[in-house]
Design an enzyme around this catalytic site. Structure first.
Site, PDB file in Angstrom:
ATOM      1  N   GLU A 352       2.858 -12.190 -19.227  1.00  0.00           N
ATOM      2  CA  GLU A 352       4.160 -11.596 -18.879  1.00  0.00           C
ATOM      3  C   GLU A 352       5.303 -12.570 -19.155  1.00  0.00           C
ATOM      4  OE1 GLU A 352       2.178  -8.310 -18.230  1.00  0.00           O
ATOM      5  OE2 GLU A 352       4.346  -8.516 -18.360  1.00  0.00           O
ATOM      6  N   HIS A 483      -2.172   2.874 -19.573  1.00  0.00           N
ATOM      7  CA  HIS A 483      -1.316   3.078 -20.733  1.00  0.00           C
ATOM      8  C   HIS A 483      -1.283   4.522 -21.202  1.00  0.00           C
ATOM      9  CE1 HIS A 483      -2.178  -1.120 -20.389  1.00  0.00           C
ATOM     10  NE2 HIS A 483      -1.193  -1.406 -21.202  1.00  0.00           N
TER      11      HIS A 483
END
Ligand SMILES: O=C(CCC(O)(O)[C@H](Cc1ccccc1)NC(=O)c1ccccc1)N[C@@H](Cc1c[nH]c2ccccc12)C(=O)O
Ligand SMILES: [Zn+2]
Length: 595
Positions: A352, A483
């Site tokens: 991230e 997703h």
């Protein structure tokens, strides 16, 4: 007139200024919902997205005033090309609201899902979330029934509740893609790679990695059959999907204690982190320091105040799946994740932070260029740094290797390579197959009543895993992976897992590393950092082969560096599975109920 490049550039400036107001508002509303899922915040999010889509539509109409396709100035032409590509915003307002609602429904179902009736629980009405409980069970349990309960329960509470919304989303996404001149939504998604025969290229990369995966699969299957002796493994050769240490069998790192070549030389970083009272903040500080020691940018002061780095304890519903946020105002950058103190989460933190570093490096580009050179590049940055952080040499440096362990010990190095293989090689078929499935759905080759059958055809064929319990047409197991309900493309991770080794190889050379690739740690190399920064600064202003060339000197993706990295382990695996049958049948055999 239509070819006045000076006037066009003035318009581009005005677009950028306006976009730097509209986008932050939309991001802020989305952030508020993601960190506090309520109907009220959902309405605010829908409102802000409607406003942004109206700005996109207006801007698209204004691009028609210019003959931009014939501009000779490449940079201006590319900005117009990207401004004109407005995705789902092209839909008329009512259809835009419908597709946004369908997506919000699925995201809400996924993020709020809990599983009850745990075997052995006194109170059957006690329910458990994915993060941290179900993930921990999948990671640690060796009880077949408990694993099957978590695996099936998660799919009942997520995917099973989505087919209608998903079908609606597919229909409207395809309509939007058609209005933008694409054959379907998959064609639109693939257009971001600006690569001829992109599907063919992905297939070739996948074929190049199949043999390596088959070796690891055969080894894991052999050891899992020993652990679960007496339980049914299909004659067709697949591994039951709930035994691999992960809810989706996408990363097998939690099987390290079972699969390490030298069990007596553990890599127990999680235990070391806990013994040293690691906190979430310490994990982020560690990651940030790796970036700044490369000469890259520190996090802006507001970052830590405004981010959500832990799962809130006040009971509110949040989207726990990790994400990094660019507010497109050059000032606000955040991460949202429900961090746990484990090695996996230290790696995810670097992943991230890699996204945020990219934001920082390209923040002075025009808004439409504030994206990865292609989506795979954005996913690779953090993982490249994590390849260095994970080495025994680096772990020793940061005191996460046991004091009595020698980082150069060859047996420890082989254990390290196995650990990496369980995350990187195991992932390859999974990273490949999700969008193989979705591209077929968008093409209309997979109808709603075939969603689940086609999903398992691909899971059985490419990943060599089978469902531990019977599946039905009324199941929708693709929807159990973040997703898919979140409508986030996935081939980007497959691309990332290939190119991150190309980047690692190039940056290790830049850092003056000699010796096997898997021992390289680029830490403190500002030469390597400068190369990475120069590539990131480009954003999506150039086509990705130019960005790739800036780091590696090559203009193509290839798997040779990944294969070189794992060469020592490949030799060991070949010996280990000498008497095993490699691979599995294309089909899983009878796993199908008519429901
Ligand atoms: O999904 C993620 C991490 C989440 C993300 O950082 O990729 C996130 C996904 C997302 C996209 C859109 C909305 C919400 C979440 N992507 C970003 O935050 C992001 C931000 C800016 C640009 C591009 C991506 N990883 C994948 C697989 C993966 C790749 N590398 C890893 C390293 C460690 C662990 C997992 C992975 C997974 O969990 O299946
Ligand atoms: Zn990511």
């Amino acid at each position: 007139d239509r070819n006045n490049i000076t006037a066009a550039k003035i318009w581009l400036e005005e677009y950028n200024t306006e976009a730097e107001k509209v986008r932050p508002e939309a991001q802020e509303a989305s952030w508020t919902w993601n960190t506090n899922i309520t109907d009220y915040n959902n309405r605010l999010k829908l409102e802000a997205e409607k406003k942004k889509s109206e700005f996109d539509k207006r801007s698209y109409n204004q691009t028609l005033n210019w003959d931009w396709k014939n501009f000779t100035e490449i940079n201006a032409k590319r900005q117009f090309y990207k401004i004109a590509d407005i995705g789902e915003s092209v839909l008329p307002t009512d259809k835009f609201q419908q597709i946004t609602k369908a997506k919000s429904n699925m995201q809400s179902v996924y993020s709020k899902a809990r599983v009850c009736n745990k075997p052995g629980d006194q109170d059957p009405s006690k329910c458990y979330p994915l993060n941290p409980t179900l993930e921990n069970i999948m990671a640690k349990s060796t009880d077949w029934k408990e694993l099957a309960w978590a695996w099936e329960g998660w799919r009942n509470e997520t995917g099973r509740k989505m087919p209608d919304d998903y079908e609606k989303f597919v229909e409207l996404a395809n309509e939007a893609a058609g209005m933008n001149g694409y054959t379907d939504n998959g064609d639109y998604w693939r257009s971001w790679y600006e690569t001829e025969n992109f599907e063919k290229q992905m297939e070739e990369l996948f074929i190049g990695l199949k043999d390596l995966y088959k070796l690891l699969h055969a080894y894991a299957r052999k050891k899992l059959k020993e652990r679960f002796v007496g339980h049914p493994f299909p004659d067709s050769g697949q591994i039951p999907a709930h035994l691999l240490g992960n809810m989706w069998a996408q990363s097998w790192g939690n099987l390290f204690t079972l699969l390490a070549p030298y069990p007596g030389k553990p890599l127990d970083v999680t235990e070391m982190m806990r013994e040293q009272n690691y906190t979430t903040r310490k994990m982020f500080d560690l990651s940030e320091k790796f970036f700044t020691d490369l000469g890259l940018d520190p996090m802006p002061p507001k970052f830590y105040n405004d981010s959500m780095l832990d799962k809130p304890e006040d009971g509110r519903d949040v989207v726990c799946h990790a994400s990094a946020w660019d507010f497109y105002n050059r000032k606000d950058f955040r991460i949202k994740q429900c961090t746990q103190v484990t090695m996996d989460w230290l790696i995810t933190t670097h992943h991230e932070m890699g996204h945020v570093q990219y934001f920082l490096q390209y923040k002075d580009q025009p808004v439409v260029f504030r994206r990865g050179a292609n989506p795979g590049f954005h996913e690779a940055i953090g993982d490249v740094l994590a390849l260095s952080v994970s080495t025994p040499k680096h772990l020793k440096k940061i005191n996460l290797l046991r004091p009595n362990q020698n980082p150069d010990d060859e047996e420890l190095q082989l254990n390290f390579l196995m650990n990496q293989a369980l995350k990187k090689i195991a992932f390859i078929p999974f990273g490949y197959l999700i969008d193989q499935w979705r591209w077929k759905v968008f093409k209309g080759e997979t109808k709603k009543d075939e969603y689940n059958e086609d999903w398992w055809n691909l899971r059985c064929k490419h990943q060599g895993v089978s469902p531990p319990v019977q599946r039905f047409n009324t199941d929708f197991d693709a929807g159990s992976k973040f997703h898919v309900p979140n409508n986030t493309p996935y081939i980007r991770y497959f691309v990332s897992y290939v190119i991150q080794f190309q980047f690692h190889k190039a940056l290790c050379k830049e850092a003056g590393h000699n010796g096997p690739l898997h021992k390289c740690d680029i830490d403190q190399s500002t030469e390597a950092g400068n190369k990475l920064a120069a590539m990131m600064k480009l954003g999506s202003s150039k086509e990705w082969p130019d960005a790739m060339e800036a780091i590696t000197g090559q203009r193509k993706m290839n798997v040779s560096d990944l294969i070189e990295y794992f060469a020592p382990l490949e030799d060991w695996l070949k010996k280990e599975v000498k008497n095993e049958t490699l691979g599995w049948d294309d089909q899983c055999g009878r796993i199908w109920g008519n429901g």
